[in-house]
Design an enzyme around this catalytic site. Structure first.
Site, PDB file in Angstrom:
ATOM      1  N   SER A 111       7.049 -51.788  59.125  1.00 23.62           N
ATOM      2  CA  SER A 111       7.861 -52.854  59.295  1.00 23.62           C
ATOM      3  C   SER A 111       9.148 -52.804  59.959  1.00 23.62           C
ATOM      4  O   SER A 111       9.489 -51.817  60.387  1.00 23.62           O
ATOM      5  CB  SER A 111       8.151 -53.088  57.670  1.00 23.62           C
ATOM      6  OG  SER A 111       9.099 -52.498  57.169  1.00 23.62           O
ATOM      7  N   SER A 112       9.711 -53.842  60.174  1.00 25.92           N
ATOM      8  CA  SER A 112      10.935 -54.033  60.908  1.00 25.92           C
ATOM      9  C   SER A 112      12.064 -53.160  60.092  1.00 25.92           C
ATOM     10  O   SER A 112      12.909 -52.552  60.731  1.00 25.92           O
ATOM     11  CB  SER A 112      11.517 -55.339  61.057  1.00 25.92           C
ATOM     12  OG  SER A 112      11.647 -56.140  59.633  1.00 25.92           O
TER      13      SER A 112
END
Length: 137
Positions: free
Chosen positions: A63-64
């Site tokens: 994920s970011s």
């Protein structure tokens, strides 16, 4: 053998360093900030350090939040890569590289990938879109 390769700038910078090649995508959250060692089980460069290397890899994963935070933690401990050469960049990794001022390129001439080896010393000039092999292992 060719020593200069054209590329495309994602994040500016000019650096020289030792090449470390990964065939697997990288999740910077699974890299130990204290050592730069990849701690992801089964990763093709598990146990090797990305610290101060010219990291050549297909792309990022995760994920970011984990990508940005993992790279930030490495940077704070001075164990981030000097540059990233990426085949398949994605927005979070590119944005993180720009913000953290890590040279990053993509769209490298295909011959680069077949000629470069771990331990080679290269100069990544993202500003001018060129990678130069300075010495081969």
């Amino acid at each position: 053998m060719k020593d200069n390769f054209l590329c495309h700038k994602l994040s500016e910078g000019v650096v020289e360093g030792e090449v470390l090649i990964s065939q697997d995508d990288i999740c910077y959250y699974l890299v130990d900030p204290a050592t730069g060692n990849v701690i992801e089980s089964g990763h093709d460069i598990e146990g090797q350090s990305v610290a101060q290397k010219i990291l050549v890899f297909p792309g990022g994963k995760g994920s970011s939040v984990v990508q940005a935070d993992g790279l930030f933690q490495l940077l704070m401990k001075k164990n981030a890569p000097k540059a990233m050469v990426i085949k398949n960049p994605e927005t979070v990794l590119v944005t993180s590289g720009i913000i953290m001022e890590i040279a990053m390129v993509d769209k490298v001439e295909e011959q680069f990938y077949s000629s470069i080896k771990n331990g080679d010393i290269v100069r990544v000039d993202a500003n001018n879109g060129e990678i130069t092999v300075l010495s081969r292992k």
